[in-house]
Structure formats: C-alpha cells, structure tokens
Design an enzyme around this catalytic site. Structure first.
Site, mmCIF file in Angstrom:
data_model
loop_
_atom_site.group_PDB
_atom_site.id
_atom_site.type_symbol
_atom_site.label_atom_id
_atom_site.label_comp_id
_atom_site.label_asym_id
_atom_site.label_seq_id
_atom_site.Cartn_x
_atom_site.Cartn_y
_atom_site.Cartn_z
ATOM 1 N N SER A 50 35.569 8.040 42.045
ATOM 2 C CA SER A 50 35.172 9.575 42.590
ATOM 3 C C SER A 50 36.136 10.349 41.730
ATOM 4 C CB SER A 50 35.931 9.566 43.937
ATOM 5 O OG SER A 50 35.853 10.821 44.612
ATOM 6 N N SER A 69 23.577 3.177 53.624
ATOM 7 C CA SER A 69 23.401 4.577 53.807
ATOM 8 C C SER A 69 24.089 5.175 52.480
ATOM 9 C CB SER A 69 24.085 5.125 54.858
ATOM 10 O OG SER A 69 25.512 4.771 54.716
ATOM 11 N N TYR A 88 42.809 7.519 49.345
ATOM 12 C CA TYR A 88 41.558 7.104 48.894
ATOM 13 C C TYR A 88 41.588 7.602 47.519
ATOM 14 C CZ TYR A 88 36.448 8.309 48.237
ATOM 15 O OH TYR A 88 35.259 8.263 47.708
ATOM 16 N N THR A 91 26.473 12.985 52.079
ATOM 17 C CA THR A 91 26.324 11.720 52.960
ATOM 18 C C THR A 91 27.123 11.840 54.066
ATOM 19 O OG1 THR A 91 28.133 10.644 51.531
ATOM 20 C CG2 THR A 91 26.162 10.489 50.553
ATOM 21 N N LYS A 127 40.731 5.062 44.112
ATOM 22 C CA LYS A 127 39.767 5.390 43.442
ATOM 23 C C LYS A 127 40.200 5.466 41.824
ATOM 24 C CE LYS A 127 36.129 5.547 46.163
ATOM 25 N NZ LYS A 127 35.414 4.395 45.895
#
Length: 270
Positions: free
Chosen positions: A137, A15, A150, A185, A154
């Site tokens: 990111s 996805s 996160y 997304t 990253k």
C-alpha cells in the site's frame, strides 16, 4: 510475461482488487485459482473468469493453507503467478486501539501472506520460473495516521518481498511489490476500528479512488513488463509513493550481492 495459459492464484479474491485481478487475468487467457473465506462470493467472481478453481479457506489456518497449496499446484501441474492480496485495513488512533487489533492485523496482513509465499517458493524455484506479487500500500511507503497497524504490516510485507526478491534473483522467480493508493473497494468499510469491530462506513478518498478494474489492469501490465516495484495511485498519493520509490539500481545491487555468493558466505560463517 504472457499470461496465456498461466495459472494465477489470488488470495482475497472475493471482492475488490483481488476480484478485479481475477477478471482481468482471465481475460488475458490465464487459469485462475480463487481463494477467500466466502465461497459464494468467490463463485460469483468465478462466473466471470472462465476455467477456475475455487479454494475457500482462512489464510490464518496453517493446515488449510497447506491443503490449499497442494490443490492449487495439482490442478494444472503448477502455480505460475501468486498474489498475496488478502488483508484488512484499520481506521483508529493508536492511543485508543486495543493491542488485539494489532495482533489480528499482523496475523492476517503479514504473517499469513508470508506463509502463503513460503508455501510456494520451493515449488517455483524447482521449476525455475514463476512470479510472486505482494499487495502492499502507499501506507507501506509513508506512515498514514489512523493506520498504525496497517502501515506496520504493509511496510513489513514490502520488506519481506524485497528481501525475498534478492534471495530468488538467480532462480528465475520474479518478485513484485505493489503499492496501491486509494482504490474504489470496500477496504475502508471493512476496516477494523479501535475495539476490533468493523467500521461499516467508507472514506470519500476510497469512494473517489481508482476503479478496481483500472488498478488491476495497471498491476498486470507492469508485472508483464517486469517492473519490480509497482505504484498504483493518483494525485498526492502517487507523489508520495514516487518520492519513496526504491531505485532499480538498488535492487540490482542486491541481486549482484546474491550472484556473488553473499548467502553462501553468510551460511558458512554461521
């Protein structure tokens, strides 16, 4: 880089950005290897991609990764481009977040992506060609609240990619680090919250973000042009990324160190 006939392996391909990369690369004549945990969803993506190889596995399973790497290489004699794209995001305050959430996100988003790359660098350097792409990111350029885990992974993935680029700079293998901003997304919906459960709802910024197909197109175009650090964002997020962009001259300086025998000297001293 011309993608025609190239074998491109994408993790997290069921996805979002991974699926969009697969569809776009296939439209450019590439042969696609799709990996993720959900075989049925990978099959849906494969239906849009012509000749594909589906290798479902959990990126945290070292034995499964080793087996997947062997299959991907054997399929057509090599892997030309690999996208370390699998990952999970976070939406929780550090003060309230279970330590296990940090461990899980580090394992999935950083350690597993490094393992994926480590399994391919020997193969690519032996061939004297290839490209590794790491999906970081904007949160890997600028620490973002509610995403401490996160942001940590990253930033870490970008650091690994930049250091690896230097090491491989004389081998013919290219390394690209990609910094998406908000892309439309399910990343926010699938994010972990403080207790490790799935958030279940999206963010307005994500829902109004760059369409995944547009983001994938820019990533592939920039890689084809040889861009080492690729920022795929808009508005304030793009400004933040550009403010923290690494100058090409610095990448060149590191490559010159390696060309001058930096690693050999370090090894001799050890």
């Amino acid at each position: 880089m011309d993608y025609t006939g190239k074998v491109i392996w994408i993790t997290g391909a069921s996805s979002g950005i991974g699926a969009a990369l697969a569809r776009d690369a296939a439209s450019r004549g590439a042969h696609i290897v799709l990996s993720g945990r959900d075989e049925a969803r990978l099959a849906e993506v494969a239906a849009d991609c012509g000749e594909t190889l589906i290798i479902p596995f959990d990126v945290r399973d070292d034995a499964a990764l080793a087996d997947a790497t062997a299959k991907a290489i054997h399929w057509k004699g090599g892997v030309d481009v690999a996208f370390a794209n699998a990952g999970v995001s976070q939406r929780s305050r550090a003060l309230k977040t279970d330590m296990q959430v940090y461990r899980d996100i580090i394992d999935i988003d950083l350690t597993a992506q490094i393992a994926f790359s480590q399994g391919l660098i020997g193969h690519m350097t032996e061939r004297g060609s290839g490209a590794l792409a790491f999906i970081s990111s904007i949160a890997g350029k600028v620490g973002v609240p509610m995403r401490t885990a996160y942001s940590a992974v990253k930033f870490g993935l970008a650091g690994y990619g930049d250091a690896l680029r230097g090491e491989l700079s004389q081998t013919g293998v290219n390394v690209h680090v990609i910094y998406p901003g908000s892309v439309a997304t399910d990343v926010a919906r699938n994010a972990m919250v403080a207790d490790g459960s799935k958030r279940g709802v999206s963010d307005r910024a994500i829902d109004e973000g760059i369409p995944a197909a547009d983001a994938a197109r820019k990533m592939l175009d920039e890689m084809a042009a040889g861009t080492r650090e690729i920022i795929v964002a808009q508005g304030m997020e793009e400004q933040m990324g550009e403010m923290r962009r690494t100058p090409d001259a610095l990448f060149d300086q590191v490559a010159q160190m390696v060309a001058g025998g930096y690693m050999e000297k370090m090894e001799a001293e050890g």
